[in-house]
Design a protein around this motif. Structure first.
Motif, short mmCIF file in Angstrom:
data_model
loop_
_atom_site.label_atom_id
_atom_site.label_comp_id
_atom_site.label_asym_id
_atom_site.label_seq_id
_atom_site.Cartn_x
_atom_site.Cartn_y
_atom_site.Cartn_z
N GLN A 46 0.82 -1.21 0.00
CA GLN A 46 0.00 0.00 0.00
C GLN A 46 0.86 1.27 0.00
O GLN A 46 0.59 2.21 -0.76
N HIS A 47 1.91 1.28 0.83
CA HIS A 47 2.79 2.45 0.89
C HIS A 47 3.54 2.62 -0.43
O HIS A 47 3.69 3.73 -0.95
N PHE A 48 4.01 1.51 -0.98
CA PHE A 48 4.73 1.56 -2.26
C PHE A 48 3.85 2.17 -3.35
O PHE A 48 4.28 3.04 -4.11
N LEU A 49 2.61 1.68 -3.43
CA LEU A 49 1.71 2.18 -4.46
C LEU A 49 1.37 3.65 -4.25
O LEU A 49 1.24 4.41 -5.21
N THR A 64 1.82 -16.66 -9.97
CA THR A 64 0.96 -17.37 -9.03
C THR A 64 1.37 -17.13 -7.58
O THR A 64 0.63 -17.47 -6.66
N ARG A 65 2.54 -16.54 -7.37
CA ARG A 65 2.99 -16.25 -6.00
C ARG A 65 2.23 -15.08 -5.38
O ARG A 65 2.31 -14.86 -4.18
N SER A 66 1.51 -14.34 -6.19
CA SER A 66 0.75 -13.19 -5.68
C SER A 66 -0.73 -13.54 -5.63
O SER A 66 -1.23 -14.26 -6.49
N SER A 67 -1.41 -13.04 -4.62
CA SER A 67 -2.86 -13.25 -4.49
C SER A 67 -3.55 -11.94 -4.78
O SER A 67 -3.49 -10.99 -3.99
N LEU A 68 -4.21 -11.88 -5.93
CA LEU A 68 -4.88 -10.65 -6.33
C LEU A 68 -6.35 -10.74 -5.94
O LEU A 68 -7.24 -10.98 -6.77
N ASN A 69 -6.60 -10.56 -4.65
CA ASN A 69 -7.96 -10.58 -4.14
C ASN A 69 -8.54 -9.17 -4.15
O ASN A 69 -7.87 -8.20 -4.53
N ALA A 70 -9.78 -9.05 -3.73
CA ALA A 70 -10.46 -7.75 -3.80
C ALA A 70 -9.75 -6.66 -3.01
O ALA A 70 -9.60 -5.53 -3.51
N PRO A 71 -9.25 -6.92 -1.78
CA PRO A 71 -8.55 -5.86 -1.05
C PRO A 71 -7.31 -5.35 -1.78
O PRO A 71 -7.03 -4.14 -1.76
N LEU A 73 -6.85 -5.45 -5.10
CA LEU A 73 -7.31 -4.74 -6.29
C LEU A 73 -7.85 -3.36 -5.95
O LEU A 73 -7.72 -2.42 -6.75
N ARG A 74 -8.42 -3.22 -4.76
CA ARG A 74 -8.95 -1.91 -4.35
C ARG A 74 -7.86 -0.87 -4.15
O ARG A 74 -8.14 0.34 -4.13
N LEU A 75 -6.62 -1.32 -3.99
CA LEU A 75 -5.52 -0.37 -3.85
C LEU A 75 -5.25 0.38 -5.14
O LEU A 75 -4.58 1.43 -5.14
N LEU A 76 -5.78 -0.13 -6.24
CA LEU A 76 -5.55 0.48 -7.55
C LEU A 76 -6.90 0.82 -8.18
O LEU A 76 -7.47 0.03 -8.95
#
Length: 328
Positions: A46-49, A64-71, A73-76
């Motif tokens: 979050q801080h990086f973005l 696949t090492r990343s989990s792109l869940n709703a929380p 995705l909401r950061l962007l």
């Protein structure tokens, strides 16, 4: 100053999960895209973005090492594209992507042959006890281990494939060359396929003596290989998994292997990656691979080209090359 200005004008692409092709991508295409990698900093995502103006970021590249869940995705809030370098998409919340109008691109058929090659290699290895004999041969100082357990013959084997998609079909083609009899289970019977179809995994396991898992992981396929299926496969049966670790009830797999209820397993994927049950590490009837089926030199370069092609298409308002979700 001009160089800095040029860099800011490049489309931003956030990189999550350290895709294997990232170094090559940056070398080949950093003049076209500004790849933002949070793992190069000690900051939270979050801080990086926040430092990179999240409202200006339209694309994500992930593994696949990343989990792109709703929380996540909401950061962007302006996100409109996700590119994954995998064939599977279980690490991406596709429902949320559809709701928000986010396009998703995958590997398509690019990695099918590589994954099929490894699936067959794992089956040959675990049945022929190649890795196990190699370890024994080395530790016995080149003495021939005549008392080593006998391997199993692949020719004539009845192999059940779970998930007869692109990868499953490539596995079937290869195993036919070994003289195997192919059977399969999928969500639906395929009209243009002559292999015998079984409506449930347990029926398939009862009829065959090897299983190769190539299907996607979802709510319906979670633990599709449970203890009941393993017992139906039998003491001389082998399981190869090149799909996702969650397809197999890993705890029950360990138990069945330790109890001698199945003959062996070849695994490229695990339920809690990168962690592997310690019991599997000591078994001679198990062959392990670190989720690397797609990691060939050829596919690495092809993947770079595919990622660049999908990014170029998106930022040029053209159709994606390998869409999982497209703009309707």
């Amino acid at each position: 100053m001009e160089e800095g200005k040029d860099r800011k004008e490049k489309p931003k692409v956030v990189v999550l999960g350290q895709p294997t092709c990232l170094a090559s991508l940056e070398q080949l295409y950093s003049h076209k895209f500004n790849f933002l990698n949070p793992e190069t900093s000690n900051l939270s995502l979050q801080h990086f973005l926040t430092l990179h103006q999240p409202s200006s970021i339209l694309a994500i590249l992930c593994s696949t090492r990343s989990s792109l869940n709703a929380p996540v995705l909401r950061l962007l809030p302006s996100l409109r594209l996700i590119i994954t370098v995998s064939a599977g998409t279980d690490h991406i919340d596709l429902h949320e992507c559809r709701r928000r109008g986010i396009q998703v691109a995958g590997a398509g058929a690019l990695v099918s042959e590589d994954v099929a090659d490894l699936a067959v290699a794992l089956l040959v290895d675990v049945m022929q006890k190649i890795s196990a004999r190699d370890r024994c041969f080395r530790t016995q100082h080149h003495a021939i281990p005549w008392d080593f357990p006998l391997p199993s013959k692949l020719s004539g084997r009845r192999v059940g494939i779970i998930g007869l998609g692109r990868i499953g079909m490539e596995v079937a083609k290869r195993l036919e060359c070994f003289g195997c009899i192919i059977l399969y289970h999928s969500r639906h019977q395929k009209k243009d396929v002559s292999y015998p179809f079984f409506s449930s995994p347990i029926e398939l396991a009862t009829t065959c003596n090897s299983l190769v898992l190539c299907c996607a992981l979802n709510e319906q396929t979670k633990h599709i290989i449970n203890r009941e299926v393993m017992l139906a496969l039998g003491k001389g049966g082998f399981i190869v998994n090149v799909g996702r670790g969650g397809l197999v009830d890993e705890k029950q797999l360990v138990n069945c292997l330790m109890e001698g209820e199945i003959g062996g397993a070849g695994l490229d994927v695990f339920e809690d990656e990168p962690h592997v049950p310690k019991e599997l590490l000591t078994m001679n009837n198990v062959v392990l691979s670190p989720h690397c089926a797609t990691f060939t030199a050829e596919s690495l370069m092809n993947m770079c080209e595919l990622v660049e092609g999908n990014l170029e298409a998106f930022f040029s308002n053209k159709p994606l090359i390998t869409p999982v979700i497209s703009v309707e």
